[in-house]
Design a protein around this motif. Structure first.
Motif, PDB file in Angstrom:
ATOM      1  N   GLY A   1      -0.548  10.656  -9.159  1.00 12.91           N
ATOM      2  CA  GLY A   1      -0.345  10.907  -7.735  1.00 12.91           C
ATOM      3  C   GLY A   1       1.086  10.990  -7.267  1.00 12.91           C
ATOM      4  N   LEU A   2       2.008  11.221  -8.177  1.00  9.54           N
ATOM      5  CA  LEU A   2       3.427  11.240  -7.808  1.00  9.54           C
ATOM      6  C   LEU A   2       3.726  12.290  -6.750  1.00  9.54           C
ATOM      7  CD1 LEU A   2       4.959  10.935 -11.380  1.00  9.54           C
ATOM      8  CD2 LEU A   2       4.551   9.110  -9.745  1.00  9.54           C
ATOM      9  N   PRO A   3       4.610  12.008  -5.819  1.00  8.63           N
ATOM     10  CA  PRO A   3       5.270  10.726  -5.575  1.00  8.63           C
ATOM     11  C   PRO A   3       4.419   9.820  -4.679  1.00  8.63           C
ATOM     12  CG  PRO A   3       6.125  12.333  -4.043  1.00  8.63           C
ATOM     13  CD  PRO A   3       5.122  13.054  -4.921  1.00  8.63           C
ATOM     14  N   TRP A   4       4.670   8.527  -4.777  1.00  6.88           N
ATOM     15  CA  TRP A   4       4.016   7.532  -3.941  1.00  6.88           C
ATOM     16  C   TRP A   4       5.000   7.082  -2.872  1.00  6.88           C
ATOM     17  CZ3 TRP A   4      -1.043   6.325  -4.233  1.00  6.88           C
ATOM     18  CH2 TRP A   4      -1.722   6.793  -5.358  1.00  6.88           C
ATOM     19  N   VAL A   5       4.520   7.000  -1.644  1.00  5.00           N
ATOM     20  CA  VAL A   5       5.349   6.583  -0.517  1.00  5.00           C
ATOM     21  C   VAL A   5       4.810   5.254  -0.006  1.00  5.00           C
ATOM     22  CG1 VAL A   5       6.134   7.174   1.809  1.00  5.00           C
ATOM     23  CG2 VAL A   5       5.819   8.975   0.097  1.00  5.00           C
ATOM     24  N   LEU A   6       5.665   4.242   0.004  1.00  2.00           N
ATOM     25  CA  LEU A   6       5.259   2.925   0.491  1.00  2.00           C
ATOM     26  C   LEU A   6       5.042   3.005   1.999  1.00  2.00           C
ATOM     27  CD1 LEU A   6       4.800  -0.076  -0.218  1.00  2.00           C
ATOM     28  CD2 LEU A   6       7.211  -0.440   0.330  1.00  2.00           C
ATOM     29  N   ILE A   7       3.836   2.685   2.441  1.00  6.24           N
ATOM     30  CA  ILE A   7       3.560   2.763   3.873  1.00  6.24           C
ATOM     31  C   ILE A   7       3.260   1.406   4.502  1.00  6.24           C
ATOM     32  CG2 ILE A   7       2.796   5.163   3.831  1.00  6.24           C
ATOM     33  CD1 ILE A   7      -0.066   4.082   3.941  1.00  6.24           C
TER      34      ILE A   7
ATOM     35  N   ASP B   1      -4.142  12.459  -1.761  1.00  6.99           N
ATOM     36  CA  ASP B   1      -4.663  12.010  -0.474  1.00  6.99           C
ATOM     37  C   ASP B   1      -5.391  10.679  -0.661  1.00  6.99           C
ATOM     38  OD1 ASP B   1      -5.162  12.015   2.266  1.00  6.99           O
ATOM     39  OD2 ASP B   1      -7.067  13.068   2.035  1.00  6.99           O
ATOM     40  N   LYS B   2      -4.702   9.758  -1.360  1.00  5.54           N
ATOM     41  CA  LYS B   2      -5.276   8.446  -1.656  1.00  5.54           C
ATOM     42  C   LYS B   2      -4.234   7.353  -1.461  1.00  5.54           C
ATOM     43  CE  LYS B   2      -8.942   9.679  -4.790  1.00  5.54           C
ATOM     44  NZ  LYS B   2     -10.055   9.478  -3.936  1.00  5.54           N
ATOM     45  N   TYR B   3      -4.762   6.154  -1.213  1.00  6.08           N
ATOM     46  CA  TYR B   3      -3.942   4.952  -1.109  1.00  6.08           C
ATOM     47  C   TYR B   3      -4.139   4.132  -2.365  1.00  6.08           C
ATOM     48  CZ  TYR B   3      -3.884   6.107   3.854  1.00  6.08           C
ATOM     49  OH  TYR B   3      -3.737   6.742   5.053  1.00  6.08           O
TER      50      TYR B   3
ATOM     51  N   ILE C   1       0.856  -1.185   0.000  1.00  9.99           N
ATOM     52  CA  ILE C   1       0.000   0.000   0.000  1.00  9.99           C
ATOM     53  C   ILE C   1       0.893   1.236   0.000  1.00  9.99           C
ATOM     54  CG2 ILE C   1      -1.814   1.306   1.172  1.00  9.99           C
ATOM     55  CD1 ILE C   1      -2.670  -1.316   2.535  1.00  9.99           C
ATOM     56  N   PRO C   2       0.960   1.937  -1.128  1.00 16.81           N
ATOM     57  CA  PRO C   2       1.617   3.245  -1.129  1.00 16.81           C
ATOM     58  C   PRO C   2       0.562   4.341  -0.964  1.00 16.81           C
ATOM     59  CG  PRO C   2       1.406   2.464  -3.369  1.00 16.81           C
ATOM     60  CD  PRO C   2       0.768   1.425  -2.471  1.00 16.81           C
ATOM     61  N   TYR C   3       1.028   5.512  -0.561  1.00 17.39           N
ATOM     62  CA  TYR C   3       0.145   6.652  -0.328  1.00 17.39           C
ATOM     63  C   TYR C   3       0.621   7.842  -1.149  1.00 17.39           C
ATOM     64  CZ  TYR C   3      -2.025  10.605   2.077  1.00 17.39           C
ATOM     65  OH  TYR C   3      -2.720  11.745   2.365  1.00 17.39           O
ATOM     66  N   SER C   4      -0.325   8.582  -1.707  1.00 17.06           N
ATOM     67  CA  SER C   4      -0.029   9.817  -2.440  1.00 17.06           C
ATOM     68  C   SER C   4      -0.587  10.991  -1.655  1.00 17.06           C
ATOM     69  CB  SER C   4      -0.671   9.793  -3.829  1.00 17.06           C
ATOM     70  OG  SER C   4      -0.644  11.093  -4.406  1.00 17.06           O
ATOM     71  N   GLU C   5       0.302  11.834  -1.164  1.00 16.54           N
ATOM     72  CA  GLU C   5      -0.155  13.042  -0.461  1.00 16.54           C
ATOM     73  C   GLU C   5      -0.861  13.978  -1.436  1.00 16.54           C
ATOM     74  OE1 GLU C   5       1.787  16.747   1.991  1.00 16.54           O
ATOM     75  OE2 GLU C   5       2.741  14.782   2.145  1.00 16.54           O
ATOM     76  N   ARG C   6      -0.374  14.005  -2.656  1.00 15.66           N
ATOM     77  CA  ARG C   6      -0.964  14.877  -3.688  1.00 15.66           C
ATOM     78  C   ARG C   6      -2.451  14.580  -3.898  1.00 15.66           C
ATOM     79  NH1 ARG C   6       1.501  15.191  -9.748  1.00 15.66           N
ATOM     80  NH2 ARG C   6       0.608  17.196 -10.268  1.00 15.66           N
TER      81      ARG C   6
END
Length: 91
Positions: free
Chosen positions: A49-55, A21-23, A14-19
């Motif tokens: 949604g770049l960048p994606w952060v793996l959470i 605000d979605k998973y 599950i990565p998250y995009s702050e841009r």
């Protein structure tokens, strides 16, 4: 005679995009490469949604197992799934 066998791990991640605000929920056999591809814009939905952060990520024993877990998380919703995990750690 020595028998060698290779066990391929599959990952649900599950990565998250702050841009946005979605998973995003996915499964793969190469976690590092897959997240890199998301962040290179080589994907449909994730391109925006770049960048994606793996959470979150979890290893599964087979692709079938990974696909079942991926579907369960998608049906529940990634945000709710992550909240359940967090709540269970607080106990």
């Amino acid at each position: 005679m020595e028998l060698l066998f290779f066990v391929m791990a599959y990952w649900v991640y599950i990565p998250y995009s702050e841009r946005l605000d979605k998973y995003y929920v996915g499964q793969t056999s190469d976690l590092v490469k897959r997240v890199e591809r998301h962040n290179e814009g080589k994907g449909g939905f994730t391109r925006t949604g770049l960048p994606w952060v793996l959470i979150y990520s979890i290893s599964c024993n087979s692709r079938g197992e990974a696909m079942v877990l991926e579907k369960k998380i998608k049906n529940l919703g990634a945000k709710k799934f992550l909240q359940i995990l967090e709540d269970s750690r607080d106990v």
